[in-house]
Design an enzyme around this catalytic site. Structure first.
Site, PDB file in Angstrom:
ATOM      1  N   THR A 197     -12.586   5.205  -6.316  1.00  0.00           N
ATOM      2  CA  THR A 197     -11.303   6.383  -6.675  1.00  0.00           C
ATOM      3  C   THR A 197     -10.446   6.027  -6.930  1.00  0.00           C
ATOM      4  O   THR A 197     -10.300   5.525  -7.728  1.00  0.00           O
ATOM      5  CB  THR A 197     -11.988   8.236  -5.171  1.00  0.00           C
ATOM      6  OG1 THR A 197     -11.354   7.427  -4.250  1.00  0.00           O
ATOM      7  CG2 THR A 197     -12.890   8.844  -5.088  1.00  0.00           C
ATOM      8  N   LYS A 227     -15.610   1.709  -0.167  1.00  0.00           N
ATOM      9  CA  LYS A 227     -14.173   2.296  -1.198  1.00  0.00           C
ATOM     10  C   LYS A 227     -13.849   3.194   0.318  1.00  0.00           C
ATOM     11  O   LYS A 227     -14.523   3.851   0.422  1.00  0.00           O
ATOM     12  CB  LYS A 227     -15.241   3.256  -2.435  1.00  0.00           C
ATOM     13  CG  LYS A 227     -15.549   4.349  -1.824  1.00  0.00           C
ATOM     14  CD  LYS A 227     -15.275   5.300  -1.489  1.00  0.00           C
ATOM     15  CE  LYS A 227     -14.335   5.781  -2.301  1.00  0.00           C
ATOM     16  NZ  LYS A 227     -13.626   7.400  -2.284  1.00  0.00           N
ATOM     17  N   THR A 264     -15.216   6.334   8.121  1.00  0.00           N
ATOM     18  CA  THR A 264     -15.455   5.285   7.609  1.00  0.00           C
ATOM     19  C   THR A 264     -15.824   5.329   6.015  1.00  0.00           C
ATOM     20  O   THR A 264     -16.493   4.284   5.267  1.00  0.00           O
ATOM     21  CB  THR A 264     -16.973   4.712   7.700  1.00  0.00           C
ATOM     22  OG1 THR A 264     -17.945   5.624   7.087  1.00  0.00           O
ATOM     23  CG2 THR A 264     -17.065   3.786   8.766  1.00  0.00           C
TER      24      THR A 264
END
Lengths: 405, 405
Positions: free
Chosen positions: B151, B177, B188
């Site tokens: 993102t 990510k 996480t």
């Protein structure tokens, strides 16, 4: 009738105050030493930071208030006198100096320091200035005192209320300072309150603890609980009301007035948080318990992502739901409603835990105000709470990226 | 011998991956749909966010992993598919689409989504792209998959380790990510791991929970626990080692390798936190218990004030002590020692809970590196822990002040 009045920390009968530049700060135009004094010994109480690392002034004030009596406050800004090997010695010396200048026992002095942690406090500037400080005490000196306790605060924080108690007119007033390292759970920064109400030290202590949980403990600016937070109150009794010695109707009225004052100071503190461009109020209704209502309001007001969105006037309500979800409180997510309100209007953004279509332009306008409320309605009960915070801005980072130099 | 190797999520035998731009994101140069596939059904396990508000993909993945079997992952970025009335339907549809394209049961697909909360996920881009995505699966496709799940991440996160187990060469690899809404306690973000080790689903689940508490749960970027965090692992068994079915020596070796991998991914995630200019590692030694060690390390790494000071390369160790003090952990403040280290050297700033004189220029140099460790030594016991975070910067505020537009 309870109403806000002028006069701040000297609104109550018997109190005078002063603030000077003594030289702890290099900038000569910034006052850095404050004093508050009452013409007679007062019933006194205080609440302190819950941080295990406590500033030396707190330890000395705790000793001095064991008997519930105080007559003066001395407070410097620019140095927290915390994490220093000679901290206790210096804090006690400040009380002695104030006591000598005022001709009262050192044990009747409340001492506080605010500023950088871990730098030795120079005592000479205080020794040199304390006589002059005491000489300047006046009923007009509250504003100077309010300035002298400021660190990165941009505005002085003075509030007073007037109300009737036992047929007498009573005042409670105070000054406070923020503006970083502020978080729920007894993180009240520094706040000194005075009242002319007649109230025992025990009841004063009860009242302070009662009121703090719905006011100062509902503020968060950056999630850091300071080492020096102190909220102290002195009651002169000069209003002449029948002394409050138990939890009767008079006590309730006193607590109402104290809460009104403390909520107002809390909003001033939150709105002047480090780098803040706006005050954010989070109001929670329909929670299962007071604990859940407070927990949810705090969780939202503490969310860095939510705070950054408020800075950008971005109605990113998903972050509100996210913060509700990780609050650790009981909530039925599918019943959550979220609304933003300000002087520009109000806008519903989430119903039954899912988004609703809304006018983005109006949302931007609503969120661009200096005071924004996020209203969260749950469907889990009748409990409610309000928390106070501010947006997260470039200036917060700037101020704290290089605070010491 | 355990060592890092190239190959990422396709380093382990049997796995291929791919990533394409399907159109959920407007920017055509950014891939937004990832797939990971194994040539045979795998033992599988996952841990999820502890946020009460859970993304729809998590609920579907939980259903699908009940039998401990999975063969593929499908994941989009740009939209979290969370807080939407049709979220479950869309998440199930993603599994169906992947299952059809791969000719496997929809129940054997792990599904995940990341991005904005509360906007309806458009399914057409996925319907249109899924065949092409499956056609592109290859052992070289891990990097594209790593990109497709990003993102606001700036760098792709791929790591793999190789080690020996029961006389066979075994791999564990993964992609992950971040980079906002990241906080301890099962936050996480998204992380997909693959291994060719033979291990039962039960032991895989145990191993994942064991390892997460010293790796991903020790990261904090902004204190916000996301609604969509998922860490999933698939084990193909193609390495041919004797299957791990109990907590024996083989299990221990597997856990060591898994921890090595997960710590490395955790550092990559922390160092690439939103707006971060540097990775901060907080290492605590001499704590009374593991719980205290972890609690103190997390408290420091989460402090906004400390993070802002690190951005400014300001050795403001008072903020470290402050964060230790409000951690809620047992600690004797008078025994605390604090040291900053980096590639430029090391500098002691606090001993016995009080400041020591130090070279400010050297401190500035030490703290100006891309990776800085704050080492806290307590005198309370033998427990230790490490937490991973980053500095708080102008860019964090910028990114999050207007994320949606």
């Amino acid at each position: 009738m309870m109403q806000f009045v002028s006069g701040g920390v000297t609104a109550a009968k018997g109190f005078t105050a002063a603030g000077v530049h003594c030289g702890i700060r290099k900038n000569k135009s910034k006052r850095d030493l404050a004093m508050i004094y009452c013409e007679k010994p007062c019933a006194a109480a205080a609440v302190y930071t819950q941080n295990l690392v406590k500033g030396a002034p707190i330890l000395v004030t705790q000793e001095n208030l064991k008997n519930g009596v105080a007559q003066a406050v001395i407070c410097n800004s620019g140095n927290a006198n915390t994490c220093n090997a000679d901290g206790l010695e210096k804090a006690r010396r400040m009380c002695e100096l104030a006591g000598e200048a005022l001709n009262i026992p050192a044990q009747d002095v409340i001492v506080a320091s605010t500023g950088v942690i871990g730098q030795i406090l120079p005592i000479e500037p205080i020794e040199n200035a304390v006589e002059d400080l005491a000489a300047q005490l006046s009923t007009e000196g509250g504003t100077n005192a309010a300035e002298a306790i400021m660190t990165t605060d941009l505005i002085k924080k003075e509030v007073a209320v007037r109300f009737e108690l036992g047929g007498k007119t009573v005042h409670i007033g105070g000054i406070a300072k923020g503006s970083g390292m502020i978080h729920p759970n007894m993180a009240t920064m520094l706040c000194f309150l005075t009242t002319d109400a007649a109230i025992s030290a025990e009841m004063l202590d009860e009242a302070l603890h009662d009121v703090v949980k719905d006011s100062f403990n509902m503020i968060s600016i950056d999630g850091d609980t300071s080492t020096n937070d102190t909220l102290a109150i002195m009651a002169s009794g000069l209003a002449g009301n029948p002394e409050i010695t138990q939890k009767d109707a008079g006590y309730e009225i006193f607590c109402q007035a104290l809460l009104m004052l403390c909520k107002e100071l809390s909003k001033l503190l939150a709105g002047d948080g480090e780098g803040a461009t706006k005050l954010i109020i989070c109001r929670v209704n329909g929670a299962k318990s007071d604990k859940d209502a407070r927990g949810i309001a705090k969780s939202v007001i503490c969310s860095s992502l939510f705070k950054a969105a408020m800075f950008g006037a971005d109605a990113n309500w998903g972050r509100v739901l996210c913060a509700i979800g990780y609050s650790g409180c009981q909530v039925d997510v599918n019943k959550v409603q979220v609304r933003f309100t300000s002087a520009m209007g109000e806008i519903l953004v989430c119903r039954n835990g899912a988004g609703v279509e809304f006018d983005e332009d109006l949302a931007k306008q609503v969120l661009s105000e200096k005071k924004v409320t996020v209203e969260i309605t749950l469907g889990d009960g009748d409990a409610k709470a309000e928390a106070y915070g501010c947006d997260l801005t470039y200036d917060y980072v700037k101020i704290n990226g290089d605070y010491r130099t």
